[in-house]
Scaffold this active site. Sequence first.
Site, PDB file in Angstrom:
ATOM      1  N   HIS A   1       0.837  -1.204   0.000  1.00  0.00           N
ATOM      2  CA  HIS A   1       0.000   0.000   0.000  1.00  0.00           C
ATOM      3  C   HIS A   1       0.875   1.259   0.000  1.00  0.00           C
ATOM      4  CE1 HIS A   1       0.808   1.013   4.193  1.00  0.00           C
ATOM      5  NE2 HIS A   1       0.636  -0.268   4.475  1.00  0.00           N
TER       6      HIS A   1
ATOM      7  N   GLU B   1      -2.892  -7.509   7.385  1.00  0.00           N
ATOM      8  CA  GLU B   1      -1.649  -7.182   8.078  1.00  0.00           C
ATOM      9  C   GLU B   1      -1.513  -8.051   9.319  1.00  0.00           C
ATOM     10  OE1 GLU B   1       1.568  -5.943   8.681  1.00  0.00           O
ATOM     11  OE2 GLU B   1       0.854  -4.092   7.761  1.00  0.00           O
TER      12      GLU B   1
END
Length: 107
Positions: free
Chosen positions: A16, A90
């Site tokens: 990201h 994550e």
Amino acid sequence: MATKPTPPTLVLLVRHGLTPTTRPRLPGRAPGLHLSDAGKAQAETVARRIAPLGDVAAVYASPLERAKETAAPISAACGLKTQVERGLSECDFGDWTGRELKDLMKL
């Protein structure tokens, strides 16, 4: 009759883009963390680089806002819909989530 070999699959992993807390804090699975303006620009740049590769079959993202926001311009450039995959989440850093990295380094 010989079988035709299956062509190789190219897998691109895109992290990201930048967020307002990139570098000073450990974001982990913190909800509500969006891309910064620089992160949005990074997502647009990577989309422009991936689209010409052609034959992109799928775009996946974790459920995190910052991951979906990074995937969105890639999906748009490739004419696809982003597929959200929970398994791409994550690491869960527990109580460390959102803490400053400089403080965590002291532990």
